[in-house]
Design a protein around this motif. Structure first.
Motif, PDB file in Angstrom:
ATOM      1  N   PHE A  44       3.587   7.228 -26.052  1.00 46.65           N
ATOM      2  CA  PHE A  44       2.175   7.133 -26.392  1.00 46.65           C
ATOM      3  C   PHE A  44       1.385   8.272 -25.747  1.00 46.65           C
ATOM      4  O   PHE A  44       0.524   8.890 -26.380  1.00 46.65           O
ATOM      5  CB  PHE A  44       1.653   5.773 -25.922  1.00 46.65           C
ATOM      6  N   THR A  45       1.690   8.569 -24.495  1.00 43.54           N
ATOM      7  CA  THR A  45       0.988   9.639 -23.778  1.00 43.54           C
ATOM      8  C   THR A  45       1.613  10.996 -24.027  1.00 43.54           C
ATOM      9  O   THR A  45       0.933  12.025 -23.964  1.00 43.54           O
ATOM     10  CB  THR A  45       0.952   9.308 -22.272  1.00 43.54           C
ATOM     11  N   GLU A  46       2.901  11.028 -24.355  1.00 42.86           N
ATOM     12  CA  GLU A  46       3.520  12.297 -24.743  1.00 42.86           C
ATOM     13  C   GLU A  46       2.888  12.835 -26.025  1.00 42.86           C
ATOM     14  O   GLU A  46       2.793  14.048 -26.225  1.00 42.86           O
ATOM     15  CB  GLU A  46       5.027  12.106 -24.939  1.00 42.86           C
ATOM     16  N   GLY A  47       2.447  11.932 -26.905  1.00 44.78           N
ATOM     17  CA  GLY A  47       1.731  12.372 -28.097  1.00 44.78           C
ATOM     18  C   GLY A  47       2.430  12.123 -29.412  1.00 44.78           C
ATOM     19  O   GLY A  47       1.954  12.570 -30.458  1.00 44.78           O
ATOM     20  N   MET A  48       3.544  11.433 -29.423  1.00 44.83           N
ATOM     21  CA  MET A  48       4.193  11.098 -30.693  1.00 44.83           C
ATOM     22  C   MET A  48       3.260  10.166 -31.485  1.00 44.83           C
ATOM     23  O   MET A  48       2.666   9.258 -30.927  1.00 44.83           O
ATOM     24  CB  MET A  48       5.527  10.406 -30.414  1.00 44.83           C
ATOM     25  N   ALA A  71      -3.795  12.745 -25.013  1.00 46.12           N
ATOM     26  CA  ALA A  71      -3.985  13.322 -23.675  1.00 46.12           C
ATOM     27  C   ALA A  71      -4.277  14.815 -23.758  1.00 46.12           C
ATOM     28  O   ALA A  71      -5.130  15.337 -23.021  1.00 46.12           O
ATOM     29  CB  ALA A  71      -2.751  13.060 -22.806  1.00 46.12           C
ATOM     30  N   ASP A  72      -3.590  15.527 -24.664  1.00 40.26           N
ATOM     31  CA  ASP A  72      -3.886  16.951 -24.852  1.00 40.26           C
ATOM     32  C   ASP A  72      -5.291  17.146 -25.411  1.00 40.26           C
ATOM     33  O   ASP A  72      -6.008  18.080 -25.016  1.00 40.26           O
ATOM     34  CB  ASP A  72      -2.868  17.579 -25.810  1.00 40.26           C
ATOM     35  N   VAL A  73      -5.672  16.285 -26.363  1.00 36.77           N
ATOM     36  CA  VAL A  73      -7.018  16.387 -26.940  1.00 36.77           C
ATOM     37  C   VAL A  73      -8.073  16.164 -25.855  1.00 36.77           C
ATOM     38  O   VAL A  73      -9.050  16.912 -25.738  1.00 36.77           O
ATOM     39  CB  VAL A  73      -7.197  15.377 -28.089  1.00 36.77           C
ATOM     40  N   LEU A  74      -7.870  15.141 -25.040  1.00 33.71           N
ATOM     41  CA  LEU A  74      -8.804  14.865 -23.952  1.00 33.71           C
ATOM     42  C   LEU A  74      -8.843  16.015 -22.959  1.00 33.71           C
ATOM     43  O   LEU A  74      -9.927  16.431 -22.513  1.00 33.71           O
ATOM     44  CB  LEU A  74      -8.395  13.575 -23.241  1.00 33.71           C
ATOM     45  N   ALA A  75      -7.685  16.543 -22.609  1.00 33.21           N
ATOM     46  CA  ALA A  75      -7.643  17.670 -21.675  1.00 33.21           C
ATOM     47  C   ALA A  75      -8.412  18.861 -22.223  1.00 33.21           C
ATOM     48  O   ALA A  75      -9.131  19.551 -21.477  1.00 33.21           O
ATOM     49  CB  ALA A  75      -6.189  18.058 -21.396  1.00 33.21           C
ATOM     50  N   GLY A  76      -8.276  19.125 -23.520  1.00 37.67           N
ATOM     51  CA  GLY A  76      -9.006  20.235 -24.123  1.00 37.67           C
ATOM     52  C   GLY A  76     -10.504  20.043 -24.033  1.00 37.67           C
ATOM     53  O   GLY A  76     -11.260  20.998 -23.767  1.00 37.67           O
TER      54      GLY A  76
END
Length: 261
Positions: free
Chosen positions: A17-21, A34-39
């Motif tokens: 879920f957090t890896e992004g699959m 998580a990548d979207v939030l980090a961006g």
């Protein structure tokens, strides 16, 4: 919680879920919430750093053993922890052990960061998930209790009708689509006290109902391509993440990957 706080670093911990699959990028990697939030956080703060220690298929014991120590050592401002759901989906699950391990993780993480975020994972309808729902709800009740005791934020995705829509889920029926991940990022963003950019709980337009035959074909394809292998791994104790390294193991300056082909 400080509203609109400025976070200079973020560590994400968890499983698929957090890896992004299954938010797939053109290069074959996964982006995810998580990548979207980090961006979005990086756009507010020059030099923002991000690590994502999540690995698909990980159980809460593996998350504690492999990710928690690394995360606490990073001393990040913001930490998200989503784990334990894979345990609840196993044929045999010791919920007391799962809750105890989750508590151990929270007790280590909370003092090491400015803000810890926990989640009630999104749920979808269906006979497979319905079997495990009591375990899931026991896990989520424990998450609420831990958050109350340790000053963590809980982002409640479980009750979201929008995220329960089957169109938010990939063909494997286990992982969110890109739109689903985008909405989770917005939910966490708002949970951190940031100004809303869109309504992450907005319902999709009514779906066109497919015919009975088409639904049965889709169900058969799902069972053959996804459910069968998934059940096989559960029964044999294997994981799709066996031998796989962390997605982003070091806390480094972050530039969002391009979503363009």
């Amino acid at each position: 919680m400080e509203m609109n706080a400025r976070y200079t670093s973020f560590v994400a911990i968890g499983d698929s879920f957090t890896e992004g699959m299954s938010d797939l990028l053109p290069d074959g990697s996964y982006r995810g919430w998580a990548d979207v939030l980090a961006g979005r956080l990086a756009a507010r703060t020059p030099g923002f750093r991000y690590a994502n220690l999540a690995v698909r298929g990980k159980l809460i014991g593996q998350i504690v053993d492999e990710q928690i120590g690394r995360a606490t050592a990073m001393q990040a401002d913001l930490v998200t922890l989503v784990g334990g759901l894979n345990d609840t989906l196993r044929p045999k699950c010791d919920m007391a052990r799962v809750c105890g391990l989750l508590e151990e993780a929270v007790e280590k993480l909370a003092p090491s960061c400015k803000q810890l975020v926990l989640m009630r994972s999104p749920g979808r309808q269906g006979p497979v998930m319905e079997r495990f729902r009591p375990r899931m709800e026991q896990l989520f009740a424990h998450i609420d209790s831990l958050a109350s005791r340790h000053g963590a934020i809980v982002v409640d995705l479980y009750r979201s009708q929008a995220l329960g829509d089957q169109r938010m889920w990939d063909v494997d029926r286990l992982h969110l689509t890109a739109e689903g991940h985008r909405r989770v990022a917005e939910a966490v963003w708002q949970g951190l006290g940031m100004d809303a950019e869109h309504d992450w709980q907005a319902l999709l337009p009514p779906a066109l109902r497919t015919g009975w035959a088409a639904r049965r074909v889709a169900d058969a394809q799902f069972a053959r391509r996804h459910l069968g292998p998934w059940l096989g791994r559960r029964l044999t104790g294997r994981s799709s993440g066996d031998g796989r390294p962390a997605k982003r193991p070091d806390l480094l300056p972050f530039e969002p990957p391009s979503a363009e082909a």
